[in-house]
Design a protein around this motif. Structure first.
Motif, PDB file in Angstrom:
ATOM      1  N   GLN A  25      14.738   7.786 -20.117  1.00 46.97           N
ATOM      2  CA  GLN A  25      15.130   6.278 -19.852  1.00 46.97           C
ATOM      3  C   GLN A  25      16.175   5.922 -20.728  1.00 46.97           C
ATOM      4  N   THR A  26      16.284   6.369 -21.909  1.00 50.31           N
ATOM      5  CA  THR A  26      17.322   5.867 -23.008  1.00 50.31           C
ATOM      6  C   THR A  26      18.819   5.900 -22.244  1.00 50.31           C
ATOM      7  N   GLN A  27      18.976   7.131 -21.274  1.00 53.83           N
ATOM      8  CA  GLN A  27      20.364   7.129 -20.730  1.00 53.83           C
ATOM      9  C   GLN A  27      20.391   6.231 -19.559  1.00 53.83           C
ATOM     10  N   LEU A  28      19.289   5.920 -18.904  1.00 51.37           N
ATOM     11  CA  LEU A  28      19.283   4.823 -17.681  1.00 51.37           C
ATOM     12  C   LEU A  28      19.533   3.441 -18.224  1.00 51.37           C
ATOM     13  N   PHE A  29      18.777   3.249 -19.373  1.00 55.14           N
ATOM     14  CA  PHE A  29      19.107   1.854 -19.970  1.00 55.14           C
ATOM     15  C   PHE A  29      20.400   1.531 -20.588  1.00 55.14           C
ATOM     16  N   ALA A  30      20.848   2.609 -21.185  1.00 59.00           N
ATOM     17  CA  ALA A  30      22.229   2.479 -21.543  1.00 59.00           C
ATOM     18  C   ALA A  30      23.229   2.175 -20.313  1.00 59.00           C
ATOM     19  N   ASP A  31      23.099   2.768 -19.457  1.00 61.20           N
ATOM     20  CA  ASP A  31      23.727   2.319 -18.249  1.00 61.20           C
ATOM     21  C   ASP A  31      23.635   1.182 -17.641  1.00 61.20           C
ATOM     22  N   ASN A  58      22.386  -1.657 -19.412  1.00 60.91           N
ATOM     23  CA  ASN A  58      23.199  -2.542 -20.390  1.00 60.91           C
ATOM     24  C   ASN A  58      24.576  -2.476 -20.216  1.00 60.91           C
ATOM     25  N   ASN A  59      25.266  -1.424 -19.866  1.00 53.04           N
ATOM     26  CA  ASN A  59      26.745  -1.584 -19.701  1.00 53.04           C
ATOM     27  C   ASN A  59      27.206  -2.120 -18.522  1.00 53.04           C
ATOM     28  N   TRP A  60      26.316  -1.917 -17.416  1.00 56.19           N
ATOM     29  CA  TRP A  60      26.407  -2.601 -16.245  1.00 56.19           C
ATOM     30  C   TRP A  60      26.456  -4.136 -16.443  1.00 56.19           C
ATOM     31  N   TRP A  61      25.436  -4.524 -17.068  1.00 61.76           N
ATOM     32  CA  TRP A  61      25.304  -5.923 -17.440  1.00 61.76           C
ATOM     33  C   TRP A  61      26.590  -6.709 -18.127  1.00 61.76           C
ATOM     34  N   GLN A  62      26.787  -5.930 -19.172  1.00 63.82           N
ATOM     35  CA  GLN A  62      28.009  -6.476 -20.001  1.00 63.82           C
ATOM     36  C   GLN A  62      29.284  -6.534 -18.939  1.00 63.82           C
ATOM     37  N   GLN A  96      30.097 -12.063 -12.908  1.00 65.79           N
ATOM     38  CA  GLN A  96      29.209 -11.821 -12.016  1.00 65.79           C
ATOM     39  C   GLN A  96      27.942 -12.179 -12.540  1.00 65.79           C
ATOM     40  N   ALA A  97      26.927 -12.768 -11.798  1.00 65.35           N
ATOM     41  CA  ALA A  97      25.675 -12.831 -12.427  1.00 65.35           C
ATOM     42  C   ALA A  97      25.023 -11.232 -12.286  1.00 65.35           C
ATOM     43  N   THR A  98      23.944 -10.956 -13.029  1.00 65.96           N
ATOM     44  CA  THR A  98      23.280  -9.622 -12.664  1.00 65.96           C
ATOM     45  C   THR A  98      21.968  -9.872 -12.493  1.00 65.96           C
ATOM     46  N   VAL A  99      21.587  -9.276 -11.029  1.00 68.55           N
ATOM     47  CA  VAL A  99      20.266  -9.316 -10.823  1.00 68.55           C
ATOM     48  C   VAL A  99      19.604  -7.818 -10.787  1.00 68.55           C
ATOM     49  N   LEU A 153      16.098  -3.869 -22.631  1.00 71.21           N
ATOM     50  CA  LEU A 153      17.443  -4.627 -22.323  1.00 71.21           C
ATOM     51  C   LEU A 153      18.183  -4.834 -24.080  1.00 71.21           C
ATOM     52  N   ASP A 154      19.444  -4.996 -24.031  1.00 69.29           N
ATOM     53  CA  ASP A 154      20.199  -5.221 -25.118  1.00 69.29           C
ATOM     54  C   ASP A 154      20.438  -6.965 -25.119  1.00 69.29           C
ATOM     55  N   LEU A 155      19.369  -7.533 -26.079  1.00 63.99           N
ATOM     56  CA  LEU A 155      19.444  -9.009 -25.775  1.00 63.99           C
ATOM     57  C   LEU A 155      20.539  -9.423 -26.668  1.00 63.99           C
ATOM     58  N   SER A 156      21.421  -8.814 -27.282  1.00 64.88           N
ATOM     59  CA  SER A 156      22.758  -9.402 -27.928  1.00 64.88           C
ATOM     60  C   SER A 156      23.825  -9.745 -26.697  1.00 64.88           C
ATOM     61  N   ILE A 157      23.387  -9.108 -25.405  1.00 59.17           N
ATOM     62  CA  ILE A 157      24.452  -9.543 -24.484  1.00 59.17           C
ATOM     63  C   ILE A 157      24.013 -10.846 -24.020  1.00 59.17           C
ATOM     64  N   GLY A 158      22.812 -11.185 -23.960  1.00 59.51           N
ATOM     65  CA  GLY A 158      22.400 -12.369 -23.259  1.00 59.51           C
ATOM     66  C   GLY A 158      20.765 -12.628 -23.248  1.00 59.51           C
TER      67      GLY A 158
END
Length: 364
Positions: free
Chosen positions: A148-154, A156-160, A167-170, A186-191
């Protein structure tokens, strides 16, 4: 005359006649032991419920003011001389395997489970037993999860990337289980994290139960749409294609489900991104979990029961297919006639090695 088994499968659910209780019954009964709070395992109408204490507030939220007794993992309750003990299932917060013991006979009902430690719920523990009742939602070799570390890195990058492109992220995931895994990774430094009301209701129930989650903000009619679009929106599957979701356009929409491993699943869900995230064990997880119990027999309740039973029988397990009403979770209902990456079942099964015999870590 053969001794009657401690647990049996009935038209109401899994029944212990000696203890006079059912496990995850789907028809009203006097005494129900509940593995977890998903709707296909926890039904309204029972006179008495027993569950893990972290399921308490979600069960009240979903079922109303039920007569509920809660216990900790490892705590034993006696029911008419039968020992009932809960152990972590690793499926969602509060999920449990149910160990039932009488006169040296040991059964374990897994409910739903996953073997990867997600850092959110108590991780799965193998429990030694004679008879193991298991799910096999993803009991085909095509279903093998990445860490899951790999999945959530992906994710968070998509969100950024979406944020940088206006674009909004849903992100869509089931309200109990996936939503909390997403929120905690989630990386809360993004938003900020914004939630649909169904998701937030579940979050609030868990927080009332003492569960600590990252900050989330409920989306209401008064929410500032522009501010919400700068964050990430967590929504349930029921929101897909709804007017509620369309008001955040333009957006990129990601669907979280184990079924995203199947070719074409993302297209069928009309998603821009498919994240292979499941709260169920994958192929390897199922086999390792079953093997770790040291069980004499295994019963498969829902999922790819026929093919997985056949495979387990071929590699030396005493495996049985049984029919239940489990497996109706909103995001985990199998697509009809899924394509298994163009490969036949026999080809897939032949590429998988049989499990080993390591019982280290099993609980006695």
């Amino acid at each position: 005359m053969p001794r009657k088994p401690l647990l049996e499968f009935t038209d109401k659910g899994i029944y212990c006649a000696k203890g006079k209780f059912y496990i995850d019954p789907w028809k009203p009964v006097d005494d129900a032991v509940i593995t977890h709070a998903h709707a296909d395992h926890a039904y309204v109408g029972h006179k008495h419920y027993l569950a893990h204490h972290l399921s308490r507030e979600v069960l009240y939220y979903r079922l109303g003011e039920i007569n509920l007794q809660t216990v900790e993992y490892g705590e034993t309750v006696m029911k008419n001389g039968v020992e009932v003990t809960l152990f972590p299932a690793g499926h969602v917060i509060g999920s449990a395997q149910i160990r039932v013991v009488s006169q040296g006979e040991i059964w374990v009902v897994s409910g739903d489970y996953k073997t990867e430690d997600d850092g959110v719920c108590a991780p799965f523990e193998p429990v030694a037993c004679h008879h193991f009742i298991s799910e096999c939602t993803f009991g085909m070799p095509v279903y093998q999860w990445k860490p899951q570390t790999q999945l959530f890195a992906d994710m968070n990058n998509w969100w950024q990337h979406n944020l940088e492109n206006n674009q909004a992220t849903v992100v869509v995931g089931y309200s109990l289980g996936k939503a909390q895994r997403i929120i905690q990774n989630l990386d809360l430094s993004i938003g900020k994290i914004y939630t649909h009301g169904v998701i937030e209701n579940t979050n609030e129930a868990l927080r009332r139960n003492g569960v600590i989650l990252n900050p989330t903000t409920r989306i209401t009619v008064d929410s500032n749409k522009d501010e919400v679009r700068k964050g990430i929106i967590i929504a349930p599957p029921s929101a897909v294609g709804s007017p509620w979701m369309r008001k955040f356009q333009p957006y990129s929409f990601g669907y979280c489900s184990g079924w995203m491993a199947i070719r074409g699943a993302k297209r069928r869900r009309a998603a821009d991104r498919g994240f292979v995230l499941s709260d169920h064990a994958d192929w390897n997880g199922l086999i390792s979990a079953i093997d770790a119990t040291g069980c004499e027999s295994v019963y498969l309740t829902h999922g790819y029961t026929a093919s997985f039973t056949r495979y387990l029988s071929e590699i030396g397990f005493d495996a049985h297919e049984v029919h239940t009403l489990y497996g109706g979770e909103e995001e985990e209902v199998a697509p009809s006639q899924p394509s298994l990456e163009g490969r036949g079942l026999d080809e897939q099964l032949n590429k998988v090695s049989p499990p080993g015999g390591d019982l280290e870590g099993a609980i006695l």
